[in-house]
Design an enzyme around this catalytic site. Structure first.
Site, PDB file in Angstrom:
ATOM      1  N   HIS A 191      21.079   3.193 -41.244  1.00  0.00           N
ATOM      2  CA  HIS A 191      20.982   1.902 -40.571  1.00  0.00           C
ATOM      3  C   HIS A 191      19.672   1.221 -40.911  1.00  0.00           C
ATOM      4  O   HIS A 191      18.778   1.827 -41.510  1.00  0.00           O
ATOM      5  CB  HIS A 191      21.139   2.047 -39.049  1.00  0.00           C
ATOM      6  N   TYR A 250       9.756   9.465 -37.489  1.00  0.00           N
ATOM      7  CA  TYR A 250       9.369   8.226 -38.168  1.00  0.00           C
ATOM      8  C   TYR A 250       8.130   8.467 -39.016  1.00  0.00           C
ATOM      9  O   TYR A 250       7.210   9.193 -38.599  1.00  0.00           O
ATOM     10  CB  TYR A 250       9.060   7.121 -37.158  1.00  0.00           C
ATOM     11  N   HIS A 258      12.302  -0.613 -39.618  1.00  0.00           N
ATOM     12  CA  HIS A 258      12.496   0.623 -40.370  1.00  0.00           C
ATOM     13  C   HIS A 258      13.855   0.650 -41.045  1.00  0.00           C
ATOM     14  O   HIS A 258      14.768  -0.106 -40.690  1.00  0.00           O
ATOM     15  CB  HIS A 258      12.338   1.862 -39.476  1.00  0.00           C
ATOM     16  N   GLU A 307      12.841   6.344 -41.236  1.00  0.00           N
ATOM     17  CA  GLU A 307      13.280   7.254 -40.182  1.00  0.00           C
ATOM     18  C   GLU A 307      14.279   8.234 -40.780  1.00  0.00           C
ATOM     19  O   GLU A 307      15.104   7.849 -41.613  1.00  0.00           O
ATOM     20  CB  GLU A 307      13.957   6.497 -39.042  1.00  0.00           C
ATOM     21  N   HIS A 360      24.828   2.735 -34.154  1.00  0.00           N
ATOM     22  CA  HIS A 360      24.346   1.480 -34.723  1.00  0.00           C
ATOM     23  C   HIS A 360      24.322   1.538 -36.247  1.00  0.00           C
ATOM     24  O   HIS A 360      23.981   2.552 -36.846  1.00  0.00           O
ATOM     25  CB  HIS A 360      22.959   1.108 -34.197  1.00  0.00           C
ATOM     26  N   HIS A 412      15.811  10.144 -29.141  1.00  0.00           N
ATOM     27  CA  HIS A 412      15.962   8.820 -28.557  1.00  0.00           C
ATOM     28  C   HIS A 412      16.828   8.907 -27.298  1.00  0.00           C
ATOM     29  O   HIS A 412      17.797   9.672 -27.263  1.00  0.00           O
ATOM     30  CB  HIS A 412      16.668   7.879 -29.526  1.00  0.00           C
TER      31      HIS A 412
END
Length: 311
Positions: A147, A258, A217, A268, A203, A249
């Protein structure tokens, strides 16, 4: 259909190439001299998912999503034009190794392409009786580009919210679905971040609030938590600048680390499904007071200038 590729600007092409091949384990599929390099993950089948462009500043040059059928480009061209956003047709090959495409500028200010066809090279393990992973992978051995998260201007005092405008465009014009969001302000009515999907993962695209447009990112998929930990060891071994050590998360539930490429573009490694998304899934909302618990679930603490530093 899915995120097709990100075109990234880097200050030192050779340093960037070393990072993305030897730290992340991506594979070079084409090179245009000293100007740009095309790369893919071992589990990807199209020719590339990342373009590194030699430039005088870091950041994102463009993002591109792949649609399922060439005819859908005509429909999207009409819909984007009807939304009031200028859109242009791009001839075959103008987007490297791709068929015809369309180009437009998101409300956030970023350049985006849609295309239906890209040169096929196949997975490194092949498609007949494949092994679960290939031998000889370098570094983290990332599977695929998972993503991208962009940043857009939000200034309530001036009535500017490019995050909300971009979310509306992705949902209403490009048929994305909203998975999670952060609402802020005295009345919790200002959308300052959103996570949107077209596949079944939490996502494919995310956007957050900042003083200017930029890239927060790009993320690469790994199998599980142990791979995230191994990546952290590789980062330390290769003296890569780490932004956030392994964490979970709350938002998306993914396991994460990260770090920065040599030009300062944030990367990431993201592991695990998180959860299954479907078009009828209720939107998950995080409140301003729980924002940092959503970002870094273990501590709920702000880590460095995670939201303020981006290219």
């Amino acid at each position: 259909m899915r995120l097709g590729h990100v075109s990234l600007k880097v200050l030192d092409l050779e340093a960037a190439l070393d990072h993305y091949t030897n730290t992340l384990g991506m594979l070079v599929t084409h090179r245009d001299g000293d100007e740009r390099v095309f790369l893919k993950g071992w589990d990807e089948w199209d020719k590339y998912s990342l373009i590194l462009n030699a430039a005088s500043e870091a950041g994102v040059e463009s993002i591109a999503f792949k649609v399922e059928k060439p005819g859908e480009l005509d429909d999207f061209l009409r819909r984007i034009d009807a939304s009031g956003i200028a859109v242009a047709e791009v001839g075959q090959g103008e987007l490297p190794f791709c068929g015809r495409a369309i180009r437009f500028q998101l409300p956030s200010g970023h350049t985006m392409f849609l295309y239906a066809e890209k040169a096929f090279v196949g997975k490194l393990v092949g498609a007949t009786n494949p092994e679960p992973w290939p031998d000889g992978l370098k570094g983290a051995g990332v599977h695929w580009l998972d993503h991208v998260m962009l940043m857009a201007e939000v200034d309530p005092a001036r009535g500017i919210n490019k995050v909300a405008e971009t979310v509306d465009f992705f949902r209403d014009t490009l048929d994305f679905h909203l998975g999670e969001q952060v609402m802020a302000g005295p009345n919790a009515d200002i959308q300052v971040a959103a996570w949107m999907f077209r596949t079944t993962t939490p996502h494919d695209f995310a956007i957050g609030a900042g003083p200017r447009a930029g890239l927060h990112h790009i993320a690469f998929f790994l199998d599980d938590w142990s791979d995230v930990l191994k990546t952290a060891d590789i980062l330390a071994k290769r003296r890569v600048k780490v932004d956030v050590t392994p964490q979970r998360h709350g938002i998306t539930r993914g396991s994460t680390t990260y770090f920065f490429d040599p030009s300062g573009n944030r990367n990431e490694t993201f592991a695990g499904l998180g959860y299954l998304t479907q078009p009828d899934m209720p939107v998950i909302t995080w409140t301003e007071e729980e924002l940092w618990r959503g970002i870094f679930y273990h501590t709920g603490d702000e880590i460095g200038n995670f939201l303020g530093v981006y290219t």
